[in-house]
Design an enzyme around this catalytic site. Sequence first.
Site, PDB file in Angstrom:
ATOM      1  N   MET A 181      40.315  60.359  31.941  1.00 30.77           N
ATOM      2  CA  MET A 181      39.034  59.139  31.612  1.00 30.77           C
ATOM      3  C   MET A 181      39.471  58.669  30.273  1.00 30.77           C
ATOM      4  SD  MET A 181      37.547  57.710  33.964  1.00 30.77           S
ATOM      5  CE  MET A 181      36.754  58.839  35.268  1.00 30.77           C
ATOM      6  N   THR A 191      32.796  62.475  37.280  1.00 31.92           N
ATOM      7  CA  THR A 191      33.068  61.430  36.937  1.00 31.92           C
ATOM      8  C   THR A 191      32.433  60.243  36.107  1.00 31.92           C
ATOM      9  OG1 THR A 191      34.812  61.500  38.935  1.00 31.92           O
ATOM     10  CG2 THR A 191      34.232  59.295  38.024  1.00 31.92           C
ATOM     11  N   PHE A 249      37.137  68.099  34.053  1.00 33.27           N
ATOM     12  CA  PHE A 249      38.420  68.212  33.695  1.00 33.27           C
ATOM     13  C   PHE A 249      38.802  66.400  33.840  1.00 33.27           C
ATOM     14  CE2 PHE A 249      37.760  67.497  38.486  1.00 33.27           C
ATOM     15  CZ  PHE A 249      38.594  66.535  38.980  1.00 33.27           C
ATOM     16  N   LYS A 250      37.534  65.662  34.350  1.00 38.19           N
ATOM     17  CA  LYS A 250      37.961  64.309  34.346  1.00 38.19           C
ATOM     18  C   LYS A 250      38.105  63.648  33.492  1.00 38.19           C
ATOM     19  CE  LYS A 250      36.260  64.559  38.746  1.00 38.19           C
ATOM     20  NZ  LYS A 250      35.047  63.982  39.216  1.00 38.19           N
ATOM     21  N   ASP A 251      37.753  64.213  32.074  1.00 44.36           N
ATOM     22  CA  ASP A 251      38.005  63.780  30.586  1.00 44.36           C
ATOM     23  C   ASP A 251      39.541  63.791  30.575  1.00 44.36           C
ATOM     24  OD1 ASP A 251      35.088  63.603  29.823  1.00 44.36           O
ATOM     25  OD2 ASP A 251      35.402  65.946  29.092  1.00 44.36           O
TER      26      ASP A 251
END
Length: 486
Positions: A128, A156, A123-125
């Site tokens: 980011m 992350t 989910f960090k994408d």
Amino acid sequence: MQYASTRGHAAAQNFSEILLGGLAPDGGLYLPTSYPQVSGAELDAWRGLSYAGLAFEVLKKFATDIPADDLKAIVEKTYTADVYRNARQGEDAAQITPLRVLEDKDGRKLILQALSNGPTLAFKDMAMQLLGNLFEYALAKKQAELNIFGATSGDTGSAAEYAMRGKKGIRVFMLSPHKKMSAFQTAQMFSLQDPNIFNIAVEGVFDDCQDMVKAVSNDLAYKERQKIGTVNSINWARVVAQVVYYFRGYLSATTSNTQKVSFTVPSGNFGNICAGHIARMMGLPIDKLVVATNENDVLDEFFRTGVYRVRKSAETWHTTSPSMDISKASNFERFIYDLLDGDADRVKALFGKVETAGGFDLSGQPGSDGDEFKKVARFGFQSGKSVHADRLNTIRQVEKNYGITIDTHTADGIKVALEHIEKGVPMIVLETALPAKFNETIREALGRDAERPAGFENIEALPQRFEVMTADVDKMKAFIAANTGL
């Protein structure tokens, strides 16, 4: 839109001024001086938008100093089916964050929101990739450079490195706890050979890495000289990017603004669920925000008791949902600021006590630091905990009942969601990652390997490039300086 520090002693700044940084100069975190509100008419208008269109509408409320045409171009470049192409079988990648109804019976509706279709399968994408494009835009306007210094417990780091690799004027120095990520997570980061990417494996736990990031950020002279920025969830732009998928989840799960939904969010650093809190403060009709923790249950303890008790390194467990192996939740300060009605001096005192005494107590019991815990309910927060046996069982049950394989962190979320789901209020669980990232535990739970998207088949066999270092701030500063030439 202006932003002020949770500790109250830094000058207010606009979005672009805080974009490249992390902590405010006084050690606090930035928040808008007031949350922008979303009307029912706006929600109605947003229901038919693409993800990029929705992101533009939400973000322009916060990034008021970026020309609208520029912001629109950035989000349209970011949120495409080509970037978010790793959809599960049966999902539509063009939806970016498609919903899957897992259960709908007896008035109880359990929904999984896919957030792991990006290049690093986590989910960090979602934030980011936007951050990388925002950074490149801001640096080009200033003809400047940026050295990103961050810490990761697993996802992350890879998301940041994949978003920043090859970006002009940007270097990434990423700390991770040595030998405490999954083999897939480690390989994703350490196999990158880009000259602007530096991976440092720290002998310690994630909190040791995070403490060094904060120490460097608090050395204002060094930070300015070395042009240090951050992509950790203390970075406001990253948090606000995550606000978008709460709006998308709500709008996709409902047909009318009179309906409410709840969200369950696996969370260690309080960044992901902090975005949900912000969406709720903006007026999104969220009923409950449920924090799901693993064995490192500092957040669950607070939301049950009012006691925020940071664990020491020796008390931080290495678990099978390692991205939540965190015992000091950096973003928690943003919520406490709102809980204390914006009393910045009190926030500074309480988080000073975190550093000196290991925590604070808002339970109202004799000897506590206050009685504000009774106000937590008005913000919709609840919590729960999942341990290794729970996540193995949840992975098995989700496979059996719903025919999909989930990762270990999402399993923590579903386990806790089922304990809090209510009739008449859909419960949306935010997916954390695809199961391939935690194959060791998938094999333990199901007796087989997790399916891997194309291009990741033999990632663990690739050559790896990284440095092993102790948790020494001075040595870390010297390493950064030696590799920037500044």
